[in-house]
Design a protein around this motif. Structure first.
Motif, PDB file in Angstrom:
ATOM      1  N   PRO A 159     108.265 135.574  95.789  1.00 31.17           N
ATOM      2  CA  PRO A 159     108.395 134.143  95.494  1.00 31.17           C
ATOM      3  C   PRO A 159     109.705 133.534  95.972  1.00 31.17           C
ATOM      4  N   ARG A 160     109.674 132.235  96.169  1.00 31.15           N
ATOM      5  CA  ARG A 160     110.864 131.441  96.467  1.00 31.15           C
ATOM      6  C   ARG A 160     111.691 131.332  95.203  1.00 31.15           C
ATOM      7  N   LEU A 161     112.971 131.706  95.273  1.00 30.73           N
ATOM      8  CA  LEU A 161     113.867 131.633  94.123  1.00 30.73           C
ATOM      9  C   LEU A 161     115.183 130.999  94.551  1.00 30.73           C
ATOM     10  N   VAL A 162     115.727 130.114  93.723  1.00 26.29           N
ATOM     11  CA  VAL A 162     117.011 129.485  93.999  1.00 26.29           C
ATOM     12  C   VAL A 162     117.793 129.360  92.694  1.00 26.29           C
ATOM     13  N   TYR A 163     119.041 129.825  92.700  1.00 31.43           N
ATOM     14  CA  TYR A 163     119.934 129.672  91.548  1.00 31.43           C
ATOM     15  C   TYR A 163     121.289 129.210  92.069  1.00 31.43           C
ATOM     16  N   VAL A 164     121.870 128.234  91.388  1.00 31.71           N
ATOM     17  CA  VAL A 164     123.070 127.579  91.924  1.00 31.71           C
ATOM     18  C   VAL A 164     124.261 127.652  90.971  1.00 31.71           C
ATOM     19  N   GLY A 168     123.232 131.174  86.094  1.00 32.58           N
ATOM     20  CA  GLY A 168     121.840 131.211  86.522  1.00 32.58           C
ATOM     21  C   GLY A 168     121.517 132.484  87.282  1.00 32.58           C
ATOM     22  N   CYS A 169     122.423 132.917  88.140  1.00 31.72           N
ATOM     23  CA  CYS A 169     122.213 134.162  88.887  1.00 31.72           C
ATOM     24  C   CYS A 169     122.127 135.354  87.947  1.00 31.72           C
ATOM     25  N   LYS A 220     127.426 140.827  91.675  1.00 31.19           N
ATOM     26  CA  LYS A 220     128.334 140.601  90.550  1.00 31.19           C
ATOM     27  C   LYS A 220     129.245 139.402  90.792  1.00 31.19           C
ATOM     28  N   TYR A 221     129.531 139.086  92.061  1.00 32.53           N
ATOM     29  CA  TYR A 221     130.531 138.068  92.383  1.00 32.53           C
ATOM     30  C   TYR A 221     129.930 136.763  92.915  1.00 32.53           C
ATOM     31  N   ILE A 222     128.621 136.653  92.942  1.00 35.36           N
ATOM     32  CA  ILE A 222     128.040 135.446  93.542  1.00 35.36           C
ATOM     33  C   ILE A 222     127.843 134.346  92.515  1.00 35.36           C
ATOM     34  N   ASP A 223     127.854 133.112  93.006  1.00 38.55           N
ATOM     35  CA  ASP A 223     127.600 131.931  92.186  1.00 38.55           C
ATOM     36  C   ASP A 223     126.329 131.207  92.603  1.00 38.55           C
ATOM     37  N   SER A 224     125.681 131.675  93.670  1.00 37.11           N
ATOM     38  CA  SER A 224     124.457 131.017  94.123  1.00 37.11           C
ATOM     39  C   SER A 224     123.611 132.006  94.906  1.00 37.11           C
TER      40      SER A 224
END
Length: 350
Positions: A159-164, A168-169, A220-224
């Motif tokens: 599926p298409r997934l987006v977290y910003v 959320g991630c 661990k270090y991502i925001d999006s």
């Protein structure tokens, strides 16, 4: 050479983004004994529609002609560079490639696979759309026979997934990692080089499953995060499978334990361990189950299941596959002779 089948035009249909070649993308390819496939891989990289790339080839102590092929290719293709190291595994080879890279973004390709012409363009266009820290596309599994002809194709449709946001991630990590398996391997991904290098993220020196460790360390270090439904990466599956692919790897049970404990600690730090406990242990059980099957096939003992953390994994896992549920049931009862018998029956029925 295998012909490249055009990937979907989904990235253009969706947002009509024009990607200028402003950001350098480093493509890293670890190489070990792939002389029969290497040119297919390199030519698919050379054919990229996104021009601003460098390709770093790290030959990991190959004993065939892979190093010679790579050197010859680099002599006539200025965007390609080759380096050699004594055999240490694909993880250390990728680490060396990262250290030698100059790009703002990094992506990985395995040397026995090949990519669609818009592999990099698709990833970088999506990154530009939301300035994402991690972009993931999807794979096409290609069964290839001994004459280098594709005999079957299977597209992985996730599926298409987006977290910003970081929250959320992290809150959706369980779906990304355990449900949809977006973090299993390093390919089909665009990483931000600054995150990798500033946090000293590396592939561990494991001979198996080191890919996912790098991925969840990076995560661990991502925001999006963005996962897109575009099939850009072709996974070569030898048909029929080459002998030895299912062999037992010495020390793999210790690797499973190390990965389990590291990820358990990371989930605890995020305060989401309890929320995805069942999915986490079911995911870990899959690797334990695969290892036990290989042990039975090779007539080797699997005594480690009597110890921690494997007892906890067995107790808390809730697999959906009937075969895994039956094996788990008898493992939980410590009826190991029955487990061996059940697995032998399963293998005969395949």
């Amino acid at each position: 050479r295998l012909s490249l089948v055009g990937s979907e035009m989904c990235i253009r249909d969706r947002c009509k983004v024009m990607c200028k070649n402003t950001s350098l993308v480093s493509i890293i390819v670890p190489i070990y004994n792939v002389e029969s496939y290497l040119i297919d891989c390199l030519e698919s990289i050379e054919a990229q529609t996104y021009d601003n790339i460098e390709c770093i080839l790290v030959v990991d102590g190959a004993t065939d002609n892979s190093f010679s092929i790579a050197k010859e290719y680099c002599n006539t293709h200025i965007r390609f560079k080759v380096f050699y190291q004594e055999n240490a595994g694909s993880g250390p080879a990728r680490n060396k490639g990262v250290a030698l890279s100059s790009g703002e973004f990094i992506c990985f390709i395995d040397p026995d696979d090949w990519v669609e012409p818009d592999y990099v363009e698709t990833l970088i266009c999506e990154q530009r759309k939301g300035n994402y820290d991690l972009v993931v596309s999807q794979t096409i599994e290609r069964k290839v026979n001994s004459k280098n002809k594709i005999v079957a194709t299977h597209k992985n449709n996730k599926p298409r997934l987006v977290y910003v946001s970081q929250r959320g991630c992290r809150d959706n990590f369980s779906a990304i990692m355990f449900e949809h398996h977006y973090l299993d391997g390093p390919v089909c991904k665009l990483f931000r080089a600054s995150i990798i290098k500033s946090n000293k993220i590396e592939f561990p020196p494991y001979r198996r499953s080191q890919d996912m460790v790098f991925n969840f360390r990076y995560y661990k270090y991502i925001d999006s995060f963005s996962a897109i439904p575009c099939h850009t990466y072709n996974v070569r599956c030898d048909y029929p499978p080459q002998p030895g692919r299912g062999r037992v790897f010495s020390g793999y049970s210790e690797i499973v334990a190390k990965i389990y404990l590291e990820l358990k600690d990371q989930l605890s730090q995020w305060n989401i361990g309890a929320e995805c406990k069942t999915q986490f242990h079911t995911w870990a059980f899959w690797y334990l189950y695969a290892y036990i099957i290989r042990c039975v096939d090779a007539n080797l003992p699997y005594e480690m299941v009597k110890n921690e953390p494997f007892r906890t994994i067995i107790d808390l896992a809730r697999p959906k596959l009937v075969t895994q549920r039956v094996v788990r049931f008898f493992l939980k009862l410590r009826m190991y002779n029955v487990v061996t018998l059940v697995i032998k029956i399963i293998n005969r029925l395949k």
